[in-house]
Scaffold this active site. Structure first.
Site, PDB file in Angstrom:
ATOM      1  CG  HIS A 173     -20.681 -66.104 -21.629  1.00 55.34           C
ATOM      2  ND1 HIS A 173     -21.338 -64.917 -21.782  1.00 55.34           N
ATOM      3  CD2 HIS A 173     -21.495 -67.063 -22.142  1.00 55.34           C
ATOM      4  CE1 HIS A 173     -22.517 -65.140 -22.363  1.00 55.34           C
ATOM      5  NE2 HIS A 173     -22.645 -66.447 -22.586  1.00 55.34           N
ATOM      6  CG  HIS A 174     -14.438 -69.752 -17.792  1.00 54.29           C
ATOM      7  ND1 HIS A 174     -13.696 -70.718 -18.415  1.00 54.29           N
ATOM      8  CD2 HIS A 174     -13.640 -69.232 -16.832  1.00 54.29           C
ATOM      9  CE1 HIS A 174     -12.507 -70.797 -17.850  1.00 54.29           C
ATOM     10  NE2 HIS A 174     -12.449 -69.909 -16.891  1.00 54.29           N
TER      11      HIS A 174
END
Lengths: 385, 210
Positions: A173-174
């Site tokens: 995930h960013h």
């Protein structure tokens, strides 16, 4: 005391728990801890007990209203109506639980302590596996993260040592929370490799998010295609990291080691194996010695296949960080201890066999797209020129 | 959403006697394409960068361009300006821009110019409306094109206590189908996806491994 390495840990880390059915399960720390113990990797001289972060340390990155809301939520009954609280608390992702302020502050304190030990020269590298809560925002809990331990540690380093920090995030995930906290700071370079936000939370992390104002160019994002496999992942890391480390010349590197890009991970759509989690720390370790006199702070992060992926990935991380050799196979005593409890068959080797998964059908296109993404990210980064 | 919530308020304007040369310099310096022409706060015309470029001599001709300094924009501006009102809907303004093939609408209230809304403002509003700027997971659901479907899926979200950042409903890829795109304030949409499938509807995205 040089060459010493610290492992920040407390059983109290297990209190950061949102409930039995929640995907963020602190049990993964316990299983990993046990694997390291059974391999004899956790000599008492490595172990450091964390302390809770002070209010001032939290307020370096969080809004006072938000911190007060978390303190208040800590005392509320668990079934309190979410809109009463706000700030992203009491939601499906971050439900409130008793003493959540205390449990979260201890994790933040652990990462700041890791930073303190490294920056003061007491140790070269330090690890806090409970840390890595990269989604927490200035005024909002988000994506299973209450307080942003990484942000607090970076803010501590900036204030106390005025050092240049390179933050590397390889969670699927960013790393949005950390990115936004230092978006306009040219002395904090944030690099995030993640699955593209097209279908994955939090949806951000596009190549064009490059920073703002004086910090323009000091946010780097490499959004990888869904189903990206080891080779393409590693190629992307190799194309970016050495170049960026040598140009930016950080004083210290902080790596977030989420291991949810594995094909077994239930929340993401990347297709890595544990080979990736042997290669990432190796690369970071080498670059930390080449560029920042070995100063390396590592934290955990995402990882939702708590049985097959997290224990192996994080044990490989610790082995690399502490310079201890690992056998190819997992100890039988660990398999015997946990297999009866595990709902899946536990793997027996650290590195997954190359033919564990069938090849991804569109491999060539995915690899090509990732190469283009890397090129676009690097081309728009002024300090690299 | 109303035009007044999406428009730019600090409008860069010129007066009718501004020279063409100066107007061109203003559009270049501010990287804008339209200049409302205002006299005593009243909108009297509009001039686009294309109108200004049409007034320029060809770059292939070596002639002096003294006329650009001496000619006021009033001589080339369009005076029948299509405007919007602050209380118009953004979607109506967008439709106007599209139908009339124009790039902006000056916003006029009580005879005075109070703002301007351009294609870029509309696009920005659209991006915000789609919920792109808050942390979300995107889930696409395909349902039959009949009443009550949105409510049915929304019930599943309510049961899971999942908050929605935005919803869009599109015509589906096949006749008789609709696609609903949710941006959900959760990192773990699996249980919702499971609920939707269990209720007999198809989840198109996120992708499935394999």
């Amino acid at each position: 005391m040089k060459n010493q390495v610290a492992f920040v840990y407390s059983q109290s880390f297990l209190r950061y728990k949102f409930g039995e059915d929640h995907p963020f399960n602190p049990k993964r720390l316990q299983i990993t801890w046990d694997l390291m113990q059974k391999l004899g990797l956790l000599d008492a001289s490595y172990l450091v007990e964390p302390r809770p972060a002070s209010l001032d340390e939290l307020l370096r990155v969080h809004h006072p209203d938000f911190v007060h809301a978390v303190q208040k939520a800590s005392q509320l009954p668990p079934d309190t109506d979410p809109p009463v609280i706000g700030f992203g608390l009491g939601t499906e992702d971050t439900p409130i639980f008793p003493n959540m302020h205390e449990a979260s502050s201890l994790i933040v304190g652990g990462t700041i302590l890791a930073a303190e030990l490294v920056m003061s020269g007491q140790v070269e590298h330090a690890l806090n596996l409970a840390g890595g809560l990269h989604h927490a925002r200035h005024k909002e809990a988000s994506g299973f993260c209450v307080y942003n331990d990484i942000g607090a540690a970076i803010a501590y380093i900036r204030e106390r040592y005025n050092a240049r920090v390179l933050y590397l995030d390889t969670d699927a995930h960013h790393g949005d929370g950390v990115q936004w906290l230092f978006y306009d700071d040219p002395d904090v370079l944030t690099i995030s490799f993640h699955e593209t936000g097209k279908y994955l939370y939090p949806g951000t992390g596009d190549v064009e998010e490059r920073g703002d104002g004086r910090g323009y160019g000091y946010s780097l994002n490499i959004p990888l295609e869904p189903f990206t496999e080891d080779d393409s992942w590693i190629a992307a890391l190799e194309s970016v990291l050495p170049h960026v480390f040598h140009k930016f010349k950080p004083d210290v590197v902080i790596s977030q080691n989420g291991c949810d890009a594995h094909q077994y991970d239930p929340l993401t759509h990347l297709s890595a194996t544990t080979r990736l989690y042997r290669e990432i720390p190796k690369m970071v370790h080498q670059l930390a010695h080449e560029v920042c006199e070995g100063r390396w702070i590592a934290v955990g992060g995402g990882g939702y296949d708590i049985w097959r992926v997290v224990p192996r990935a994080w044990t490989m991380l610790w082995a690399e960080l502490s310079g201890q050799p690992l056998p190819d196979e997992l100890p039988q005593s660990w398999l015997d201890r946990w297999q009866p409890e595990a709902p899946v068959a536990l793997p027996t080797t650290f590195v997954d066999p190359p033919d564990l998964f069938p090849p991804i059908p569109r491999r060539a296109e995915i690899e090509e797209k990732n190469r283009i993404t890397v090129r676009r990210a690097l081309l728009g980064t002024p300090f690299l020129l | 959403m109303l035009v007044e919530q999406a428009m730019t308020r600090d409008v860069i304007c010129v007066s009718p006697d501004t020279s063409i040369e100066e107007a061109l310099a203003i559009t270049t310096a501010n990287r804008i394409r339209h200049l409302p022409v205002v006299c005593n706060e009243q909108l009297v015309g509009i001039i686009s960068d294309r109108d200004l470029r049409n007034a320029m001599p060809s770059c292939l001709v070596q002639e002096q361009t003294a006329a650009l300094k001496d000619t006021p924009v009033s001589s080339i501006m369009k005076s029948d300006v299509i405007t919007a009102h602050p209380l118009d809907f953004v979607e109506d303004a967008a439709n106007f821009l599209y139908q009339k093939r124009i790039g902006c609408l000056p916003v006029v209230s009580c005879g005075k110019l109070v703002g301007i809304i351009t294609e870029r403002d509309i696009l920005h509003t659209l991006v915000e409306m789609m919920g792109v700027s808050s942390p979300t997971s995107r889930v696409e659901v395909q349902v039959p094109d009949r009443p009550g479907m949105l409510a049915e899926i929304a019930d599943l979200l309510r049961a899971r206590k999942i908050n929605v950042a935005s919803v869009m409903v599109f015509p589906g890829p096949t006749e008789g189908q609709k696609t609903i795109v949710f941006r959900l304030k959760t990192m773990d949409p699996r249980r919702f996806v499971y609920d939707v499938q269990n209720a007999g509807y198809q989840v198109v995205q996120p992708p499935v491994i394999g």
